[in-house]
Design a protein around this motif. Structure first.
Motif, PDB file in Angstrom:
ATOM      1  N   LYS A 154     -21.731   7.532  -0.059  1.00 52.26           N
ATOM      2  CA  LYS A 154     -20.592   8.201   0.577  1.00 52.26           C
ATOM      3  C   LYS A 154     -19.500   8.316  -0.486  1.00 52.26           C
ATOM      4  O   LYS A 154     -19.022   7.312  -1.013  1.00 52.26           O
ATOM      5  CB  LYS A 154     -20.063   7.417   1.774  1.00 52.26           C
ATOM      6  N   ILE A 155     -19.146   9.569  -0.797  1.00 53.61           N
ATOM      7  CA  ILE A 155     -18.195   9.836  -1.872  1.00 53.61           C
ATOM      8  C   ILE A 155     -17.179  10.855  -1.357  1.00 53.61           C
ATOM      9  O   ILE A 155     -17.545  11.830  -0.693  1.00 53.61           O
ATOM     10  CB  ILE A 155     -18.916  10.407  -3.114  1.00 53.61           C
ATOM     11  N   PHE A 156     -15.897  10.637  -1.695  1.00 51.69           N
ATOM     12  CA  PHE A 156     -14.885  11.626  -1.328  1.00 51.69           C
ATOM     13  C   PHE A 156     -15.239  12.957  -1.987  1.00 51.69           C
ATOM     14  O   PHE A 156     -15.467  13.028  -3.196  1.00 51.69           O
ATOM     15  CB  PHE A 156     -13.485  11.183  -1.748  1.00 51.69           C
ATOM     16  N   MET A 157     -15.306  13.998  -1.179  1.00 52.76           N
ATOM     17  CA  MET A 157     -15.756  15.295  -1.651  1.00 52.76           C
ATOM     18  C   MET A 157     -14.856  15.878  -2.733  1.00 52.76           C
ATOM     19  O   MET A 157     -15.342  16.395  -3.731  1.00 52.76           O
ATOM     20  CB  MET A 157     -15.849  16.271  -0.474  1.00 52.76           C
ATOM     21  N   ASP A 158     -13.540  15.787  -2.545  1.00 48.85           N
ATOM     22  CA  ASP A 158     -12.641  16.389  -3.533  1.00 48.85           C
ATOM     23  C   ASP A 158     -12.757  15.692  -4.880  1.00 48.85           C
ATOM     24  O   ASP A 158     -12.725  16.337  -5.936  1.00 48.85           O
ATOM     25  CB  ASP A 158     -11.195  16.408  -3.034  1.00 48.85           C
ATOM     26  N   ASP A 159     -12.950  14.389  -4.882  1.00 51.21           N
ATOM     27  CA  ASP A 159     -13.117  13.644  -6.133  1.00 51.21           C
ATOM     28  C   ASP A 159     -14.418  14.045  -6.831  1.00 51.21           C
ATOM     29  O   ASP A 159     -14.441  14.256  -8.047  1.00 51.21           O
ATOM     30  CB  ASP A 159     -13.134  12.139  -5.874  1.00 51.21           C
ATOM     31  N   LEU A 160     -15.486  14.141  -6.076  1.00 58.72           N
ATOM     32  CA  LEU A 160     -16.780  14.506  -6.642  1.00 58.72           C
ATOM     33  C   LEU A 160     -16.747  15.924  -7.210  1.00 58.72           C
ATOM     34  O   LEU A 160     -17.242  16.179  -8.308  1.00 58.72           O
ATOM     35  CB  LEU A 160     -17.881  14.365  -5.594  1.00 58.72           C
ATOM     36  N   GLU A 161     -16.143  16.838  -6.465  1.00 61.29           N
ATOM     37  CA  GLU A 161     -16.035  18.214  -6.954  1.00 61.29           C
ATOM     38  C   GLU A 161     -15.221  18.272  -8.241  1.00 61.29           C
ATOM     39  O   GLU A 161     -15.572  18.985  -9.178  1.00 61.29           O
ATOM     40  CB  GLU A 161     -15.407  19.102  -5.880  1.00 61.29           C
ATOM     41  N   GLN A 162     -14.143  17.503  -8.297  1.00 62.99           N
ATOM     42  CA  GLN A 162     -13.304  17.455  -9.496  1.00 62.99           C
ATOM     43  C   GLN A 162     -14.095  16.901 -10.687  1.00 62.99           C
ATOM     44  O   GLN A 162     -13.995  17.415 -11.800  1.00 62.99           O
ATOM     45  CB  GLN A 162     -12.060  16.606  -9.230  1.00 62.99           C
ATOM     46  N   ALA A 163     -14.889  15.868 -10.462  1.00 64.96           N
ATOM     47  CA  ALA A 163     -15.694  15.279 -11.536  1.00 64.96           C
ATOM     48  C   ALA A 163     -16.733  16.276 -12.044  1.00 64.96           C
ATOM     49  O   ALA A 163     -16.957  16.380 -13.255  1.00 64.96           O
ATOM     50  CB  ALA A 163     -16.361  14.000 -11.051  1.00 64.96           C
ATOM     51  N   ILE A 164     -17.370  17.001 -11.141  1.00 58.54           N
ATOM     52  CA  ILE A 164     -18.383  17.984 -11.540  1.00 58.54           C
ATOM     53  C   ILE A 164     -17.733  19.133 -12.313  1.00 58.54           C
ATOM     54  O   ILE A 164     -18.266  19.589 -13.323  1.00 58.54           O
ATOM     55  CB  ILE A 164     -19.193  18.459 -10.316  1.00 58.54           C
ATOM     56  N   GLU A 165     -16.569  19.564 -11.877  1.00 58.36           N
ATOM     57  CA  GLU A 165     -15.843  20.587 -12.637  1.00 58.36           C
ATOM     58  C   GLU A 165     -15.470  20.057 -14.019  1.00 58.36           C
ATOM     59  O   GLU A 165     -15.493  20.800 -15.003  1.00 58.36           O
ATOM     60  CB  GLU A 165     -14.586  21.024 -11.885  1.00 58.36           C
ATOM     61  N   GLY A 166     -15.173  18.747 -14.103  1.00 56.66           N
ATOM     62  CA  GLY A 166     -14.811  18.127 -15.369  1.00 56.66           C
ATOM     63  C   GLY A 166     -15.942  18.111 -16.386  1.00 56.66           C
ATOM     64  O   GLY A 166     -15.697  18.010 -17.591  1.00 56.66           O
ATOM     65  N   ILE A 167     -17.192  18.195 -15.929  1.00 56.49           N
ATOM     66  CA  ILE A 167     -18.330  18.242 -16.859  1.00 56.49           C
ATOM     67  C   ILE A 167     -18.844  19.669 -17.034  1.00 56.49           C
ATOM     68  O   ILE A 167     -19.962  19.882 -17.502  1.00 56.49           O
ATOM     69  CB  ILE A 167     -19.474  17.298 -16.422  1.00 56.49           C
ATOM     70  N   GLY A 168     -18.027  20.631 -16.645  1.00 55.22           N
ATOM     71  CA  GLY A 168     -18.391  22.028 -16.865  1.00 55.22           C
ATOM     72  C   GLY A 168     -19.013  22.715 -15.677  1.00 55.22           C
ATOM     73  O   GLY A 168     -19.464  23.864 -15.790  1.00 55.22           O
ATOM     74  N   GLY A 169     -19.048  22.056 -14.539  1.00 55.70           N
ATOM     75  CA  GLY A 169     -19.629  22.662 -13.351  1.00 55.70           C
ATOM     76  C   GLY A 169     -18.682  23.642 -12.675  1.00 55.70           C
ATOM     77  O   GLY A 169     -17.486  23.663 -12.963  1.00 55.70           O
ATOM     78  N   PRO A 170     -19.205  24.414 -11.764  1.00 59.16           N
ATOM     79  CA  PRO A 170     -18.388  25.389 -11.025  1.00 59.16           C
ATOM     80  C   PRO A 170     -17.614  24.726  -9.890  1.00 59.16           C
ATOM     81  O   PRO A 170     -17.842  23.556  -9.573  1.00 59.16           O
ATOM     82  CB  PRO A 170     -19.438  26.340 -10.457  1.00 59.16           C
ATOM     83  N   LYS A 171     -16.716  25.450  -9.265  1.00 60.03           N
ATOM     84  CA  LYS A 171     -16.064  24.998  -8.033  1.00 60.03           C
ATOM     85  C   LYS A 171     -17.144  25.021  -6.947  1.00 60.03           C
ATOM     86  O   LYS A 171     -17.667  26.067  -6.603  1.00 60.03           O
ATOM     87  CB  LYS A 171     -14.939  25.952  -7.646  1.00 60.03           C
ATOM     88  N   LEU A 172     -17.485  23.849  -6.426  1.00 58.21           N
ATOM     89  CA  LEU A 172     -18.590  23.773  -5.477  1.00 58.21           C
ATOM     90  C   LEU A 172     -18.200  24.163  -4.061  1.00 58.21           C
ATOM     91  O   LEU A 172     -19.007  24.721  -3.334  1.00 58.21           O
ATOM     92  CB  LEU A 172     -19.198  22.366  -5.479  1.00 58.21           C
ATOM     93  N   GLN A 173     -17.002  23.806  -3.640  1.00 55.76           N
ATOM     94  CA  GLN A 173     -16.534  24.070  -2.274  1.00 55.76           C
ATOM     95  C   GLN A 173     -17.554  23.580  -1.244  1.00 55.76           C
ATOM     96  O   GLN A 173     -17.973  24.304  -0.344  1.00 55.76           O
ATOM     97  CB  GLN A 173     -16.216  25.548  -2.088  1.00 55.76           C
ATOM     98  N   LEU A 174     -17.941  22.318  -1.396  1.00 53.36           N
ATOM     99  CA  LEU A 174     -18.976  21.709  -0.553  1.00 53.36           C
ATOM    100  C   LEU A 174     -18.614  21.770   0.925  1.00 53.36           C
ATOM    101  O   LEU A 174     -17.468  21.561   1.306  1.00 53.36           O
ATOM    102  CB  LEU A 174     -19.195  20.257  -0.973  1.00 53.36           C
ATOM    103  N   GLY A 175     -19.602  22.041   1.732  1.00 53.41           N
ATOM    104  CA  GLY A 175     -19.426  22.028   3.176  1.00 53.41           C
ATOM    105  C   GLY A 175     -18.653  23.209   3.740  1.00 53.41           C
ATOM    106  O   GLY A 175     -18.267  23.185   4.900  1.00 53.41           O
ATOM    107  N   THR A 176     -18.414  24.243   2.913  1.00 56.85           N
ATOM    108  CA  THR A 176     -17.703  25.424   3.393  1.00 56.85           C
ATOM    109  C   THR A 176     -18.637  26.634   3.341  1.00 56.85           C
ATOM    110  O   THR A 176     -19.703  26.576   2.720  1.00 56.85           O
ATOM    111  CB  THR A 176     -16.458  25.733   2.535  1.00 56.85           C
ATOM    112  N   LYS A 177     -18.197  27.722   3.921  1.00 54.25           N
ATOM    113  CA  LYS A 177     -19.005  28.946   3.856  1.00 54.25           C
ATOM    114  C   LYS A 177     -18.980  29.557   2.459  1.00 54.25           C
ATOM    115  O   LYS A 177     -19.754  30.452   2.157  1.00 54.25           O
ATOM    116  CB  LYS A 177     -18.548  29.954   4.912  1.00 54.25           C
ATOM    117  N   PHE A 178     -18.097  29.037   1.596  1.00 59.29           N
ATOM    118  CA  PHE A 178     -18.002  29.525   0.222  1.00 59.29           C
ATOM    119  C   PHE A 178     -18.728  28.609  -0.766  1.00 59.29           C
ATOM    120  O   PHE A 178     -18.546  28.727  -1.966  1.00 59.29           O
ATOM    121  CB  PHE A 178     -16.529  29.647  -0.195  1.00 59.29           C
TER     122      PHE A 178
END
Length: 164
Positions: A43-67
């Protein structure tokens, strides 16, 4: 109007940190003796995980949304593989991805390790989000047969070993 915009821009970081002041993840590792498997839930805070993935060059994931980004699974899997490993009886094990769920603020990720008959030692390496947040804490709860143990990991302590 310009002054109001400046004030609001200054308040946004304060408000977001007030709404989410903790950087923490929780992982449960449960041994299933019937299936000879380890069942893992993160169980991980979504905004923190998304920020970490963006920090390693990943895209904006917008997990759990229609986007949500179409390659979210790939980026999540890559991040988990790099930041959470298990070594059972001195052998690093592979994970099977089971699924995930998102709620308003967190993501639940389910994985398992198959063919685990007897655990003599279990080494856990977890450094979720420690590259992103100095105050990150990762709590691990482990249940193996009749034994339970919990570990608190942080940037300076990312490895623990369980011996039943």
């Amino acid at each position: 109007m310009k002054k109001l915009l400046i004030i609001l821009c200054g308040l946004v970081p304060l408000l977001s940190s007030a709404l989410h002041p903790l950087h923490i993840s929780v992982t449960n590792i449960d041994y299933n003796g019937e299936n000879n498997s380890l069942e893992i839930t993160h169980k991980i805070f979504m905004d923190d995980l998304e920020q970490a993935i963006e920090g390693i060059g990943g895209p904006k994931l917008q997990l759990g949304t229609k986007f949500e980004h179409p390659e979210s699974e790939k980026w999540l899997s890559q991040y988990l593989q790099q930041h959470f490993t298990l070594t059972v009886n001195n052998k690093e094990v592979a994970f099977n991805y089971v699924g995930r769920e998102a709620d308003l603020s967190a993501i639940w990720i389910y994985r398992e390790v198959l063919k685990v008959k007897k655990v003599k030692s279990l080494q856990i390496d977890c450094d979720f989000l420690t590259e992103q947040f100095d105050d990150q804490r990762n709590i691990i709860h482990l249940k193996y047969e009749d034994k339970e143990e919990s570990f608190l990991m942080n940037k300076n302590n990312t490895t623990e070993t369980f011996t039943p």
